[in-house]
Motif scaffolding. Sequence first.
Motif, mmCIF file in Angstrom:
data_model
loop_
_atom_site.group_PDB
_atom_site.id
_atom_site.type_symbol
_atom_site.label_atom_id
_atom_site.label_comp_id
_atom_site.label_asym_id
_atom_site.label_seq_id
_atom_site.Cartn_x
_atom_site.Cartn_y
_atom_site.Cartn_z
ATOM 1 N N ASP A 598 -62.524 41.852 -2.008
ATOM 2 C CA ASP A 598 -62.478 40.728 -1.076
ATOM 3 C C ASP A 598 -62.773 39.418 -1.789
ATOM 4 O OD1 ASP A 598 -65.114 41.137 -1.595
ATOM 5 O OD2 ASP A 598 -65.755 41.351 0.491
ATOM 6 N N THR A 599 -63.236 39.524 -3.035
ATOM 7 C CA THR A 599 -63.426 38.357 -3.903
ATOM 8 C C THR A 599 -62.923 38.715 -5.289
ATOM 9 O OG1 THR A 599 -65.665 39.063 -4.512
ATOM 10 C CG2 THR A 599 -65.455 37.539 -2.645
ATOM 11 N N LEU A 600 -62.746 37.713 -6.127
ATOM 12 C CA LEU A 600 -62.295 37.967 -7.489
ATOM 13 C C LEU A 600 -63.352 38.752 -8.255
ATOM 14 C CD1 LEU A 600 -60.693 34.527 -8.430
ATOM 15 C CD2 LEU A 600 -59.515 36.652 -7.910
ATOM 16 N N PRO A 601 -62.959 39.682 -9.119
ATOM 17 C CA PRO A 601 -63.937 40.473 -9.873
ATOM 18 C C PRO A 601 -64.590 39.647 -10.972
ATOM 19 C CG PRO A 601 -61.725 40.976 -10.620
ATOM 20 C CD PRO A 601 -61.567 40.033 -9.455
ATOM 21 N N LYS A 602 -65.733 40.123 -11.435
ATOM 22 C CA LYS A 602 -66.353 39.536 -12.624
ATOM 23 C C LYS A 602 -65.549 39.969 -13.845
ATOM 24 C CE LYS A 602 -71.074 39.464 -10.774
ATOM 25 N NZ LYS A 602 -72.465 39.965 -10.957
ATOM 26 N N GLU A 603 -65.473 39.085 -14.837
ATOM 27 C CA GLU A 603 -64.714 39.388 -16.057
ATOM 28 C C GLU A 603 -65.576 39.082 -17.279
ATOM 29 O OE1 GLU A 603 -60.785 37.762 -16.155
ATOM 30 O OE2 GLU A 603 -60.548 37.863 -13.981
ATOM 31 N N PRO A 604 -66.675 39.821 -17.460
ATOM 32 C CA PRO A 604 -67.546 39.543 -18.610
ATOM 33 C C PRO A 604 -66.876 39.901 -19.935
ATOM 34 C CG PRO A 604 -68.208 41.565 -17.508
ATOM 35 C CD PRO A 604 -67.160 40.946 -16.650
ATOM 36 N N LEU A 605 -67.188 39.108 -20.948
ATOM 37 C CA LEU A 605 -66.709 39.415 -22.296
ATOM 38 C C LEU A 605 -67.593 40.484 -22.909
ATOM 39 C CD1 LEU A 605 -65.797 35.992 -23.972
ATOM 40 C CD2 LEU A 605 -64.253 37.848 -23.386
ATOM 41 N N MET A 606 -66.971 41.460 -23.529
ATOM 42 C CA MET A 606 -67.699 42.527 -24.213
ATOM 43 C C MET A 606 -67.150 42.673 -25.626
ATOM 44 S SD MET A 606 -69.942 43.700 -22.043
ATOM 45 C CE MET A 606 -70.413 45.293 -22.718
ATOM 46 N N LEU A 607 -68.006 43.213 -26.500
ATOM 47 C CA LEU A 607 -67.602 43.531 -27.876
ATOM 48 C C LEU A 607 -67.859 45.001 -28.106
ATOM 49 C CD1 LEU A 607 -66.898 42.876 -30.888
ATOM 50 C CD2 LEU A 607 -69.312 42.304 -31.188
ATOM 51 N N CYS A 608 -66.870 45.683 -28.627
ATOM 52 C CA CYS A 608 -67.040 47.107 -28.918
ATOM 53 C C CYS A 608 -66.406 47.392 -30.266
ATOM 54 C CB CYS A 608 -66.390 47.957 -27.830
ATOM 55 S SG CYS A 608 -66.697 49.729 -28.005
ATOM 56 N N GLY A 609 -67.087 48.201 -31.063
ATOM 57 C CA GLY A 609 -66.554 48.549 -32.377
ATOM 58 C C GLY A 609 -66.858 49.995 -32.719
ATOM 59 N N ALA A 610 -66.178 50.495 -33.730
ATOM 60 C CA ALA A 610 -66.387 51.890 -34.140
ATOM 61 C C ALA A 610 -66.107 52.040 -35.631
ATOM 62 C CB ALA A 610 -65.489 52.826 -33.339
ATOM 63 N N LEU A 611 -66.839 52.994 -36.255
ATOM 64 C CA LEU A 611 -66.673 53.275 -37.675
ATOM 65 C C LEU A 611 -66.448 54.763 -37.844
ATOM 66 C CD1 LEU A 611 -68.872 50.818 -37.354
ATOM 67 C CD2 LEU A 611 -69.034 51.031 -39.817
ATOM 68 N N VAL A 612 -65.461 55.125 -38.652
ATOM 69 C CA VAL A 612 -65.123 56.521 -38.930
ATOM 70 C C VAL A 612 -64.727 56.620 -40.399
ATOM 71 C CG1 VAL A 612 -63.666 58.482 -38.311
ATOM 72 C CG2 VAL A 612 -64.185 56.755 -36.599
ATOM 73 N N GLY A 613 -65.126 57.722 -41.050
ATOM 74 C CA GLY A 613 -64.628 57.983 -42.403
ATOM 75 C C GLY A 613 -65.554 57.488 -43.497
#
Length: 811
Positions: A598-613
């Motif tokens: 019924d209202t616009l959603p929140k759009e928070p900025l997020m940072l996600c990272g991953a390391l493999v190998g």
Amino acid sequence: MQAPIEWLKEYVEFTQTPEVLAEMLTMAGIPVEGIRYLGKDIENIVTGKIIEIEKHPNATKLSICKLDVGNEVLIIVTGATNVSVGNVVPVALVGAKLPNGLEIKASELRGVMSYGMLCSTTELNIDSKLLSAKEKEGIYILSEDTTIGIDIREALGMDDVVLEFELTANRADCFSVLGLAREIAVLTGGTLKKPMIHLHETAEERAANLVKVAIEEPSLCSRFAARVLQNVKVGPSPKWLKHRLQAVGMRSINNVVDVTNYVMLEMGQPMHAYDYNLVSKHSLTVRKAQTGEKITTLDGIKRELTSDMLVIADQVQAVGIAGVMGGLATEVTSNTQNVILEAASFNGVSIRRTSKALGLRSEASGRFERGIDTVNSIRALDRAAKILEDMGACQVCPGIVDSYPSMVLPRQVSFIPQRVNAYLGTEISKSEMLEILRSLEFAIDTNSDADRVIVNVPTWRGDVQYQPDICEEIARIYGYNKIPTTTPGGNILRGGQEYTQSIVDVIKTSLTGAGLDEIISLSFTHPQVLDKLNIANDHVLSKAITVLNPITDDFPILRTTLLGGILETIVRNLSKKNDDIKIYELGAVYLPEQLPLDTLPKEPLMLCGALVGKRYELSWNQGKDIVDFYDAKGVVEVLLPGLGICDYEVTVGEHMSLHPGKTAIFMKEGKTLATVGELHPQVADAFGIQRKVYVFEVNIEVVVNCVKLLAKYETLPKFPAIHRDLAVMLPLTVAAEQVTQAILASGGPLLSDVRLFDVYVGEQVANGSKSLAFSLTYRDKTRTLTDEEIDVFYKNTVDHLEKTMEAKIRS
């Protein structure tokens, strides 16, 4: 939209060449995309009548035809098998040039001279989509009443020029030949000649006694009207009608269907014809389809409908998809005796959704999507009935059956001439403005005064609603090229970048320096991805927004976390044998306050990272160590100080997608800055990842509030520091951070740094214990310290650890 020049000239006289006319229209906001010359590259091809055919004496598959081409009789050898005496065919004379570049010459074929060639539709470059199956085979057989010896372009209506328009969606009125003629009349100073319509209505029974119409969805259908035609003679259309339709890329079906298409092109009103005898109880109703309801459309395809689609139905079944395509069950055929002609006005959004959902676009749906003139429906019905009546193809029943719940009236728009000039930068007189509007058939209201003018906008101009629209109409007819060029005035403001974006730039620079690559994934995802991430149904991240028109069924919701996209990227790279991965994504997630929205959603900025190998690239001077938890933790420990964030705490934490006991949380002032950990084994299995993945996630909104981009600088120390090592044995349950804080609390004012440099668990310490070794740095900025004064602070620290933590000092 395509419009032949000769068709336009029926409604307005003009002398401009197609090129000049195209330029005038384009400059007036009616863009002409191209000019197509029908019959281009066809030379010296005429109509000829076969007066004699005999077998070739020297070839079994050839025939010798004698043809009358008007001024002479020719002998032509042909291999065609579909010709007979009396046929009128296209004849390429000696010297003729075909569209494919072939030039016809007199030639000897097996001992017989041939002076030309009989032509097929392929050789005339006629689009096969415009032809019946019979017309595509062999030589093109023309109608018997075709005049002999005339240019084939004249015979086929190919001596015309077609303007091809690329119209904007707001100019729905120009999706008709009559609408374009109106614009041409205004631009050239001509007079618009609208078709005269006077029906005889010779049938005895009134239409109202023969057919019933109803609208169950007035919000989706503003008008539905019908006429009844009796004693209908369904057959081929006259040549002029066929040629008109073919010129704009439409195939001739029969005279009834062709007339409905012709009126749609001429007046912009889509129409449909039903076989009266096949409509159950002779009743038509506009309603929504029932869930799972099926209809076979005119293209022979059986389609399943949904409950939000609009249909036209009789008392038994749906007989047409409203505004898109009619149904096969009530198709007009050669057996049809009576016809219901229907014209309606449907909601454009509804038609577009239906058309897109079914993957079915038509000339009718395109016009309904842009909006049609509801008031014009009755005139269009009369026009179609008049054309068929004039052909002698029917008798028209008196009256029209019309369901019209809410009458559409002309819209009134007011404007101030002085403001129009100020808006355009012109000095157009009020009288000239009014003349322009009258030429466009805008009526000037009698309530206008000296300063304000009120106009009644024609119902076909749904795009004119406000004063700026009036300004546009005046400007385009007055001539954009007449408006003087001026330098725009106004205050020039310095551009800048948002504070958050500046922080984002710093973050990206820091992560790139740490050896990570940025990825950008879709903002859409699938509910199964959230299940794979161990997100519970009652968790806030499981409340995802459903997309009304997803690009595919694989992406029906908006993402609430970046981790799914990161792991899918890892899976994709591992499948390509790219085993060493260090990636991050910085983007928005979409968190609704509640569902449905019924209202616009929140759009928070997020940072996600991953390391493999592997930790390092393969090289002779680098080890083959594999990344671990501390590599991911180290990325965050590099990132936060780079943003000026200090004095944070690192504690053991929990995360539904990370390994229990191998997860750390970075906290500051009670708020979570970042989470680091090893991917949960169940999550790894769900994504099919057979390697250990280390993940970090940062809440950018929280980080932004803690950032200090302006660093505080200090001078280099002038006096040396004193270093002392301290090794203590403690229970395994005591965290190193607790010990660090205890040392700092008891170390005195000269203690400047504490670093853990060794952790030992083994034979040299008791079971259940561990050894932690710290390096303590003491410094005074104003003088050189002595060992004696440091010993006092060092002893205080040792005593404090022994009393508060039961630590044992290792010597």
